[in-house]
Write a protein that holds these residues in place. Structure first.
Motif, mmCIF file in Angstrom:
data_model
loop_
_atom_site.group_PDB
_atom_site.id
_atom_site.type_symbol
_atom_site.label_atom_id
_atom_site.label_comp_id
_atom_site.label_asym_id
_atom_site.label_seq_id
_atom_site.Cartn_x
_atom_site.Cartn_y
_atom_site.Cartn_z
ATOM 1 N N TRP A 1 0.665 -0.983 -0.042
ATOM 2 C CA TRP A 1 -0.067 0.085 0.181
ATOM 3 C C TRP A 1 0.782 1.320 -0.161
ATOM 4 O O TRP A 1 0.729 2.050 -0.571
ATOM 5 N N ARG A 2 1.849 1.241 0.868
ATOM 6 C CA ARG A 2 2.711 2.259 0.994
ATOM 7 C C ARG A 2 3.635 2.498 -0.316
ATOM 8 O O ARG A 2 3.978 3.649 -0.812
ATOM 9 N N ASN A 3 4.227 1.441 -0.649
ATOM 10 C CA ASN A 3 5.072 1.585 -1.982
ATOM 11 C C ASN A 3 4.657 0.538 -3.087
ATOM 12 O O ASN A 3 5.571 -0.724 -2.829
ATOM 13 N N PRO A 4 3.740 0.506 -3.886
ATOM 14 C CA PRO A 4 3.426 -0.438 -4.786
ATOM 15 C C PRO A 4 4.540 -0.806 -5.504
ATOM 16 O O PRO A 4 5.256 0.003 -6.187
ATOM 17 N N GLY A 5 5.025 -2.233 -5.470
ATOM 18 C CA GLY A 5 6.051 -2.944 -6.342
ATOM 19 C C GLY A 5 5.579 -4.087 -6.963
ATOM 20 O O GLY A 5 4.626 -4.703 -6.642
ATOM 21 N N LYS A 6 6.211 -4.208 -8.147
ATOM 22 C CA LYS A 6 5.683 -5.349 -8.923
ATOM 23 C C LYS A 6 6.042 -6.661 -8.461
ATOM 24 O O LYS A 6 5.478 -7.660 -8.726
ATOM 25 N N MET A 7 7.208 -6.711 -7.487
ATOM 26 C CA MET A 7 7.572 -7.978 -7.156
ATOM 27 C C MET A 7 6.577 -8.752 -6.291
ATOM 28 O O MET A 7 6.212 -9.822 -6.340
ATOM 29 N N LEU A 8 5.895 -7.969 -5.338
ATOM 30 C CA LEU A 8 5.127 -8.451 -4.361
ATOM 31 C C LEU A 8 3.832 -8.806 -5.031
ATOM 32 O O LEU A 8 3.115 -9.962 -4.725
ATOM 33 N N ALA A 9 3.276 -7.958 -5.966
ATOM 34 C CA ALA A 9 2.245 -8.085 -6.981
ATOM 35 C C ALA A 9 2.161 -9.483 -7.763
ATOM 36 O O ALA A 9 1.334 -10.280 -7.834
ATOM 37 N N ILE A 10 3.439 -9.700 -8.269
ATOM 38 C CA ILE A 10 3.860 -11.028 -9.136
ATOM 39 C C ILE A 10 3.741 -12.206 -8.168
ATOM 40 O O ILE A 10 3.138 -13.118 -8.505
ATOM 41 N N LEU A 11 4.411 -12.032 -7.075
ATOM 42 C CA LEU A 11 4.438 -13.413 -6.031
ATOM 43 C C LEU A 11 3.121 -13.833 -5.690
ATOM 44 O O LEU A 11 2.658 -14.851 -5.734
ATOM 45 N N PHE A 12 2.374 -12.448 -5.225
ATOM 46 C CA PHE A 12 1.138 -12.934 -4.785
ATOM 47 C C PHE A 12 -0.130 -13.426 -5.923
ATOM 48 O O PHE A 12 -0.799 -14.391 -5.746
ATOM 49 N N MET A 13 0.425 -13.097 -7.236
ATOM 50 C CA MET A 13 -0.413 -13.304 -8.177
ATOM 51 C C MET A 13 0.015 -15.145 -8.565
ATOM 52 O O MET A 13 -0.837 -15.752 -8.743
ATOM 53 N N VAL A 14 1.120 -15.339 -8.528
ATOM 54 C CA VAL A 14 1.604 -16.729 -8.456
ATOM 55 C C VAL A 14 1.201 -17.746 -7.273
ATOM 56 O O VAL A 14 0.405 -18.527 -7.612
ATOM 57 N N LEU A 15 1.095 -17.169 -6.309
ATOM 58 C CA LEU A 15 0.267 -17.977 -5.146
ATOM 59 C C LEU A 15 -1.198 -18.017 -5.299
ATOM 60 O O LEU A 15 -1.728 -18.978 -5.027
ATOM 61 N N VAL A 16 -1.976 -16.827 -5.882
ATOM 62 C CA VAL A 16 -3.220 -17.146 -5.947
ATOM 63 C C VAL A 16 -3.874 -17.920 -7.095
ATOM 64 O O VAL A 16 -4.522 -18.716 -7.054
ATOM 65 N N ILE A 17 -3.026 -17.908 -8.115
ATOM 66 C CA ILE A 17 -3.029 -18.980 -9.188
ATOM 67 C C ILE A 17 -2.940 -20.425 -8.853
ATOM 68 O O ILE A 17 -3.513 -21.260 -9.043
ATOM 69 N N PHE A 18 -1.719 -20.764 -7.880
ATOM 70 C CA PHE A 18 -1.607 -22.079 -7.549
ATOM 71 C C PHE A 18 -2.923 -22.345 -6.543
ATOM 72 O O PHE A 18 -3.213 -23.415 -6.505
ATOM 73 N N GLY A 19 -3.259 -21.259 -5.677
ATOM 74 C CA GLY A 19 -4.633 -21.689 -4.856
ATOM 75 C C GLY A 19 -5.579 -22.151 -5.572
ATOM 76 O O GLY A 19 -6.314 -22.814 -5.317
ATOM 77 N N ILE A 20 -5.871 -21.329 -6.800
ATOM 78 C CA ILE A 20 -7.199 -21.599 -7.640
ATOM 79 C C ILE A 20 -6.990 -23.002 -8.298
ATOM 80 O O ILE A 20 -7.836 -23.792 -8.101
ATOM 81 N N VAL A 21 -5.852 -23.383 -8.649
ATOM 82 C CA VAL A 21 -5.505 -24.590 -9.207
ATOM 83 C C VAL A 21 -5.821 -25.794 -8.017
ATOM 84 O O VAL A 21 -6.578 -26.762 -8.318
ATOM 85 N N SER A 22 -4.926 -25.284 -7.080
ATOM 86 C CA SER A 22 -5.211 -26.581 -6.072
ATOM 87 C C SER A 22 -6.781 -26.581 -5.359
ATOM 88 O O SER A 22 -7.122 -27.757 -5.029
ATOM 89 N N THR A 23 -7.305 -25.476 -5.329
ATOM 90 C CA THR A 23 -8.678 -25.597 -4.942
ATOM 91 C C THR A 23 -9.625 -26.358 -5.815
ATOM 92 O O THR A 23 -10.500 -27.102 -5.383
ATOM 93 N N ALA A 24 -9.404 -26.040 -6.999
ATOM 94 C CA ALA A 24 -10.379 -26.455 -7.974
ATOM 95 C C ALA A 24 -10.158 -28.275 -8.186
ATOM 96 O O ALA A 24 -10.931 -28.825 -8.448
ATOM 97 N N ALA A 25 -8.665 -28.766 -7.827
ATOM 98 C CA ALA A 25 -8.425 -30.187 -7.632
ATOM 99 C C ALA A 25 -8.973 -30.749 -6.375
ATOM 100 O O ALA A 25 -8.840 -32.030 -6.319
ATOM 101 N N THR A 26 -9.255 -29.906 -5.331
ATOM 102 C CA THR A 26 -9.665 -30.627 -4.197
ATOM 103 C C THR A 26 -10.858 -31.757 -4.285
ATOM 104 O O THR A 26 -10.492 -32.785 -3.541
ATOM 105 N N PRO A 27 -11.977 -31.554 -5.056
ATOM 106 C CA PRO A 27 -12.913 -32.734 -5.227
ATOM 107 C C PRO A 27 -12.224 -34.251 -5.996
ATOM 108 O O PRO A 27 -12.686 -35.203 -5.291
#
Length: 172
Positions: A96-122
């Motif tokens: 929030w204080r200093n928007p940077g690409k690295m944190l945004a990209i890291l969290f994007m990768v983690l969220v995409i991983f979360g979507i794939v793993s959650t979709a695979a749960t069933p």
């Protein structure tokens, strides 16, 4: 309010530095949402010890000698979940204080991983009939929250990129 809606829209045009900064902060909002979900999940787990005990019982049914290990794993999992929620909150404040690409990209990768793993749960649950199944409403809600986070992260990355370009142009 309409300024925030425009900032959170990954397809809206960004023309000024203020708009770019608002859009860049969308990635921090995605991190705050992740921290909130972590805290709510942790509170749910602590408030429902019977479900935790059922998971321990199910895990130790196949291996009675591993019951103590399963109980310790639950405690470690709770502490880890709390630590990750706190870390997301701290990183959200940094973003929030200093928007940077690295944190945004890291969290994007983690969220995409979360979507794939959650979709695979069933699929995973159907392959292992002895483990407790996650309710489908919980899976659907998790997927919705992660898709919202992904949209905010995309908007944030667009804003960060545009903010960098606008600041470079004004420095010339």
């Amino acid at each position: 309010m309409t300024d925030w809606i425009k900032a959170f829209n990954p397809g809206s045009p960004i023309t000024t530095e203020a708009e770019a900064e608002s859009a860049a902060r969308a990635s921090a909002v995605a991190m705050f949402i992740g921290a909130l979900v972590g805290v709510v999940s942790l509170a749910w787990a602590v408030a429902n010890p019977a479900e935790l005990q059922a998971a321990v019982d199910a895990a130790s049914a196949a291996n009675p000698a591993g019951a103590a290990s399963a109980a310790a794993s639950v405690q470690i999992g709770l502490w880890t979940a709390g630590g990750f929620a706190a870390l997301q909150l701290i990183l959200g404040v940094v973003q929030w204080r200093n928007p940077g690409k690295m944190l945004a990209i890291l969290f994007m990768v983690l969220v995409i991983f979360g979507i794939v793993s959650t979709a695979a749960t069933p699929l995973i649950a159907s392959a292992m009939p002895n483990i407790p199944a996650t309710p489908i409403w919980q899976i659907a809600l998790s997927l919705i929250v992660m898709v919202v986070q992904l949209i905010l992260l995309i908007a944030g990355l667009r804003g960060i990129g545009r903010l960098d370009r606008l600041q470079m142009e004004s420095a010339r």
